[in-house]
Design a protein around this motif. Structure first.
Motif, PDB file in Angstrom:
ATOM      1  N   ILE A 102       0.675  12.118  -9.723  1.00 45.82           N
ATOM      2  CA  ILE A 102       0.120  13.462  -9.503  1.00 45.82           C
ATOM      3  C   ILE A 102       1.150  14.529  -9.842  1.00 45.82           C
ATOM      4  O   ILE A 102       0.839  15.550 -10.479  1.00 45.82           O
ATOM      5  N   ALA A 103       2.399  14.328  -9.419  1.00 43.87           N
ATOM      6  CA  ALA A 103       3.454  15.305  -9.721  1.00 43.87           C
ATOM      7  C   ALA A 103       3.670  15.431 -11.227  1.00 43.87           C
ATOM      8  O   ALA A 103       3.877  16.535 -11.742  1.00 43.87           O
ATOM      9  N   MET A 104       3.610  14.319 -11.956  1.00 43.05           N
ATOM     10  CA  MET A 104       3.830  14.362 -13.396  1.00 43.05           C
ATOM     11  C   MET A 104       2.639  14.976 -14.117  1.00 43.05           C
ATOM     12  O   MET A 104       2.807  15.708 -15.107  1.00 43.05           O
ATOM     13  N   SER A 105       1.419  14.678 -13.660  1.00 39.20           N
ATOM     14  CA  SER A 105       0.236  15.204 -14.349  1.00 39.20           C
ATOM     15  C   SER A 105       0.022  16.688 -14.094  1.00 39.20           C
ATOM     16  O   SER A 105      -0.418  17.424 -14.988  1.00 39.20           O
ATOM     17  N   THR A 106       0.335  17.147 -12.880  1.00 37.13           N
ATOM     18  CA  THR A 106       0.165  18.564 -12.563  1.00 37.13           C
ATOM     19  C   THR A 106       1.400  19.392 -12.863  1.00 37.13           C
ATOM     20  O   THR A 106       1.328  20.627 -12.828  1.00 37.13           O
ATOM     21  N   GLN A 107       2.528  18.695 -13.119  1.00 38.71           N
ATOM     22  CA  GLN A 107       3.806  19.376 -13.345  1.00 38.71           C
ATOM     23  C   GLN A 107       4.183  20.265 -12.164  1.00 38.71           C
ATOM     24  O   GLN A 107       4.725  21.360 -12.329  1.00 38.71           O
ATOM     25  N   LYS A 108       3.891  19.740 -10.976  1.00 46.50           N
ATOM     26  CA  LYS A 108       4.261  20.427  -9.742  1.00 46.50           C
ATOM     27  C   LYS A 108       4.890  19.409  -8.798  1.00 46.50           C
ATOM     28  O   LYS A 108       4.363  18.291  -8.658  1.00 46.50           O
ATOM     29  N   PRO A 109       5.984  19.750  -8.134  1.00 48.81           N
ATOM     30  CA  PRO A 109       6.591  18.805  -7.189  1.00 48.81           C
ATOM     31  C   PRO A 109       5.643  18.479  -6.037  1.00 48.81           C
ATOM     32  O   PRO A 109       4.842  19.313  -5.615  1.00 48.81           O
ATOM     33  N   VAL A 110       5.728  17.265  -5.557  1.00 48.15           N
ATOM     34  CA  VAL A 110       4.950  16.810  -4.404  1.00 48.15           C
ATOM     35  C   VAL A 110       5.933  16.356  -3.336  1.00 48.15           C
ATOM     36  O   VAL A 110       6.840  15.570  -3.613  1.00 48.15           O
ATOM     37  N   LYS A 111       5.746  16.862  -2.129  1.00 45.93           N
ATOM     38  CA  LYS A 111       6.605  16.457  -1.011  1.00 45.93           C
ATOM     39  C   LYS A 111       5.793  15.574  -0.077  1.00 45.93           C
ATOM     40  O   LYS A 111       4.690  15.923   0.343  1.00 45.93           O
ATOM     41  N   LEU A 112       6.357  14.413   0.263  1.00 47.36           N
ATOM     42  CA  LEU A 112       5.720  13.472   1.178  1.00 47.36           C
ATOM     43  C   LEU A 112       6.406  13.557   2.531  1.00 47.36           C
ATOM     44  O   LEU A 112       7.610  13.330   2.640  1.00 47.36           O
ATOM     45  N   TYR A 113       5.642  13.900   3.552  1.00 43.73           N
ATOM     46  CA  TYR A 113       6.159  13.994   4.921  1.00 43.73           C
ATOM     47  C   TYR A 113       5.865  12.692   5.663  1.00 43.73           C
ATOM     48  O   TYR A 113       4.759  12.148   5.580  1.00 43.73           O
ATOM     49  N   LEU A 114       6.860  12.202   6.398  1.00 41.13           N
ATOM     50  CA  LEU A 114       6.725  11.003   7.234  1.00 41.13           C
ATOM     51  C   LEU A 114       6.972  11.387   8.683  1.00 41.13           C
ATOM     52  O   LEU A 114       8.024  11.938   9.005  1.00 41.13           O
ATOM     53  N   LYS A 145       0.830  -1.212   0.000  1.00 42.20           N
ATOM     54  CA  LYS A 145       0.000   0.000   0.000  1.00 42.20           C
ATOM     55  C   LYS A 145       0.864   1.261   0.000  1.00 42.20           C
ATOM     56  O   LYS A 145       0.538   2.248  -0.669  1.00 42.20           O
ATOM     57  N   PHE A 146       1.958   1.233   0.754  1.00 40.74           N
ATOM     58  CA  PHE A 146       2.825   2.410   0.794  1.00 40.74           C
ATOM     59  C   PHE A 146       3.497   2.645  -0.563  1.00 40.74           C
ATOM     60  O   PHE A 146       3.640   3.785  -1.011  1.00 40.74           O
ATOM     61  N   ILE A 147       3.908   1.577  -1.221  1.00 37.55           N
ATOM     62  CA  ILE A 147       4.492   1.713  -2.556  1.00 37.55           C
ATOM     63  C   ILE A 147       3.444   2.262  -3.526  1.00 37.55           C
ATOM     64  O   ILE A 147       3.751   3.099  -4.391  1.00 37.55           O
ATOM     65  N   ALA A 148       2.195   1.809  -3.386  1.00 32.95           N
ATOM     66  CA  ALA A 148       1.117   2.343  -4.224  1.00 32.95           C
ATOM     67  C   ALA A 148       0.920   3.832  -3.983  1.00 32.95           C
ATOM     68  O   ALA A 148       0.629   4.594  -4.918  1.00 32.95           O
ATOM     69  N   VAL A 149       1.094   4.276  -2.736  1.00 31.38           N
ATOM     70  CA  VAL A 149       1.004   5.713  -2.426  1.00 31.38           C
ATOM     71  C   VAL A 149       2.103   6.484  -3.162  1.00 31.38           C
ATOM     72  O   VAL A 149       1.856   7.540  -3.746  1.00 31.38           O
TER      73      VAL A 149
END
Length: 227
Positions: free
Chosen positions: A87-99, A76-80
Motif C-alpha cells: 500500500i505504501a509503495m502503490s500510494t507513494q505515502k508512508p504507512v505507520k503501523l501501531y502496536l 498472518k502478521f507477516i502478511a499484514v
C-alpha cells in the motif's frame, strides 16, 4: 404315505410328482455349525483401548494446536506487513503501523502531508486483535524496546521498513520471534528469542572526524573544518 429312509436324523419334506410332500431323513453325521467358539474382544478390553486412545489425544492434540496457532498468527502478521508495504509503495505515502502491547491490537495509519489518516480500505477501519491465546510480548527497534504500551514502525514508499525485533508467545510459553531487516526489507522468523543486534562501536579516529571544529580563543576557528 411318506416313506422313511434308513438311518436316523431330521425329517424333511421334498416335493413329489403327485404334488404331495415326501418325507426324508438327513443323516445324523451331517455337520452342525457351532456358534459358541467364535473369538473376539471383551468389553473390558475395548474400554481399556478407548481409555488409552483418549489419553494420547489429550497429550498430543493441545500441543499441536498451540504450535499451529502461534505459527499461523506469525504468518498472518507477516502478511499484514507485506500488504501495508504494498500500500505504501502503490500510494507513494508512508504507512505507520501501531502496536498496542497491552490490548494485543494493531492498526495502520497513512500520511497526507503531516496529517495522519486511516487507510481508505474499509478492511482497516477498525483495529485488529491477536488471538486470545497469543500475546505480543515485546517489540524493539534500535535502542528502544517496549514490553507494554504502544510501539510503532513505518513502512516507506520506496519499500523500506523500520527495522524491528518482536516476539509472540502463547499460553504454553512457546516463542516466535519476528525480525524485519531495515536495509533489505527481509522478514525472518525464529522459534527462539532474538536479541537485537547492537551497532558496532565507532573507532576513535572516526569520532574525531565527526566532531565539529572547536572555536579558538581569538574568535577564529581551528581544527579540521576551517572556513
Amino acid at each position: 404315505m411318506p416313506r422313511r429312509r434308513k438311518g436316523t436324523g431330521k425329517k424333511i419334506v421334498t416335493p413329489a410328482s403327485t404334488g404331495t410332500g415326501t418325507v426324508c431323513f438327513l443323516s445324523a453325521k451331517s455337520p452342525v455349525p457351532a456358534f459358541g467358539n467364535e473369538s473376539g474382544f471383551t468389553l473390558i478390553e475395548i474400554i481399556i483401548v478407548m481409555f488409552l486412545f483418549v489419553a494420547m489425544l489429550g497429550i498430543v492434540v493441545p500441543r499441536i494446536n498451540l504450535d499451529d496457532d502461534l505459527a499461523s498468527t506469525g504468518r498472518k502478521f507477516i502478511a499484514v506487513l507485506r500488504t501495508l508495504q504494498g500500500i505504501a509503495m502503490s500510494t507513494q505515502k508512508p504507512v505507520k503501523l501501531y502496536l498496542d502491547l497491552d490490548q494485543n491490537k494493531y492498526w495502520p495509519m497513512t500520511y497526507e502531508g503531516k496529517e495522519e489518516k486511516p487507510l481508505l480500505d474499509a478492511a482497516w477501519a477498525t483495529p485488529r486483535a491477536l488471538p486470545e491465546s497469543i500475546r505480543l510480548a515485546d517489540a524493539a527497534s534500535g535502542p528502544v524496546k517496549r514490553t507494554s504500551g504502544r510501539f510503532d514502525l513505518t513502512l516507506y514508499p520506496n519499500g523500506r521498513i523500520d527495522g524491528v525485533v518482536m516476539h509472540l508467545t502463547d499460553t504454553a510459553n512457546n516463542v516466535l520471534g519476528i525480525v524485519v531487516e531495515s536495509s533489505t526489507g527481509a522478514i525472518r522468523t525464529s522459534n527462539e528469542r532474538i536479541e537485537p543486534q547492537r551497532a558496532a562501536p565507532i573507532p576513535d579516529r572516526v569520532k574525531q572526524l565527526l566532531m565539529p571544529a572547536a572555536a579558538g580563543a581569538s574568535g577564529g576557528s581551528s581544527g579540521l573544518f576551517k572556513p
